[in-house]
Design a protein around this motif. Structure first.
Motif, PDB file in Angstrom:
ATOM      1  N   ALA A  72       0.885  -1.247   0.070  1.00  0.00           N
ATOM      2  CA  ALA A  72      -0.002  -0.023   0.068  1.00  0.00           C
ATOM      3  C   ALA A  72       0.887   1.264  -0.022  1.00  0.00           C
ATOM      4  N   ILE A  73       1.959   1.217   0.854  1.00  0.00           N
ATOM      5  CA  ILE A  73       2.786   2.371   0.862  1.00  0.00           C
ATOM      6  C   ILE A  73       3.559   2.541  -0.490  1.00  0.00           C
ATOM      7  N   GLU A  74       4.137   1.562  -1.128  1.00  0.00           N
ATOM      8  CA  GLU A  74       4.966   1.550  -2.223  1.00  0.00           C
ATOM      9  C   GLU A  74       3.957   2.069  -3.395  1.00  0.00           C
ATOM     10  N   THR A  75       2.639   1.986  -3.370  1.00  0.00           N
ATOM     11  CA  THR A  75       2.006   2.085  -4.420  1.00  0.00           C
ATOM     12  C   THR A  75       0.975   3.388  -4.379  1.00  0.00           C
ATOM     13  N   ARG A  76       0.829   3.695  -3.031  1.00  0.00           N
ATOM     14  CA  ARG A  76      -0.094   4.700  -2.452  1.00  0.00           C
ATOM     15  C   ARG A  76      -1.328   4.230  -3.146  1.00  0.00           C
ATOM     16  N   ARG A  77      -1.580   2.951  -2.966  1.00  0.00           N
ATOM     17  CA  ARG A  77      -3.174   2.630  -3.297  1.00  0.00           C
ATOM     18  C   ARG A  77      -3.678   1.849  -2.032  1.00  0.00           C
ATOM     19  N   PRO A  78      -5.072   1.997  -1.742  1.00  0.00           N
ATOM     20  CA  PRO A  78      -5.494   1.217  -0.606  1.00  0.00           C
ATOM     21  C   PRO A  78      -5.399  -0.178  -0.954  1.00  0.00           C
ATOM     22  N   LEU A  79      -5.194  -1.269   0.026  1.00  0.00           N
ATOM     23  CA  LEU A  79      -5.208  -2.662  -0.364  1.00  0.00           C
ATOM     24  C   LEU A  79      -6.439  -3.462   0.613  1.00  0.00           C
ATOM     25  N   LEU A  80      -6.827  -4.070   0.089  1.00  0.00           N
ATOM     26  CA  LEU A  80      -8.195  -4.822   0.630  1.00  0.00           C
ATOM     27  C   LEU A  80      -7.880  -6.369   0.542  1.00  0.00           C
ATOM     28  N   ARG A  81      -7.672  -6.741   1.871  1.00  0.00           N
ATOM     29  CA  ARG A  81      -7.082  -8.409   1.906  1.00  0.00           C
ATOM     30  C   ARG A  81      -8.522  -9.208   2.346  1.00  0.00           C
TER      31      ARG A  81
END
Length: 156
Positions: A72-81
């Motif tokens: 999430a930090i590397e891409t600045r995208r929210p990640l839903l697991r």
């Protein structure tokens, strides 16, 4: 293959209800180049679908979940697991776990949250692990000559 399935040769997001989703399957979150490729291709969200049932201990499940924060930090995208076992969680684009089922492992749970998609490009998405690789080469160039020349001062 049927009419609705075909072999893929590229990493690209899935369009769903007006959103661009970067799918990650099982252990794809271990490899940063996959999430970076999804984000570069226009994914606003990363969604990891996984099954950690083969882990006998919680530590392995925890470590696998911690990788979500890095992606999430590397891409600045929210990640839903979304996990069938272990736990599910929502990681915002800054790397904060905002919602989690960690305390209720093994019990069916639902997480519902509104998230804004991530946009833009990060430095990591542009250069990847180049900085780490350059540091490794420099460290080797500094450490190897004294060891080979027999003048190591406590290296070995």
């Amino acid at each position: 293959f049927g009419r609705d399935l075909s072999v893929g040769r590229e990493i690209k997001p899935i369009k769903w209800r007006g959103h661009s989703i970067g799918p990650l399957i099982c252990f794809d979150n271990v490899f940063p180049f996959i999430s970076c490729a999804e984000a570069r291709s226009g994914a606003g969200y990363l969604v990891l679908m996984t099954n950690n049932s083969w882990y006998p201990m919680r530590s392995g499940i925890r470590q696998h979940g911690d990788l979500d924060v890095l992606r999430a930090i590397e891409t600045r995208r929210p990640l839903l697991r979304c996990s069938t076992t272990g736990w599910s969680q929502v990681v915002d684009r800054r790397g904060y776990i905002t919602h989690s089922t960690e305390q209720k492992v093994g019990e069916p749970r639902t997480l519902a949250i509104a998230l804004k998609p991530g946009t833009g490009t990060t430095a990591y998405m542009l250069v990847g692990d180049v900085f780490a690789q350059v540091c490794l080469v420099l460290a080797l160039l500094l450490a190897v000559p004294p060891m080979v020349g027999g003048r190591s001062e406590g290296f070995l």
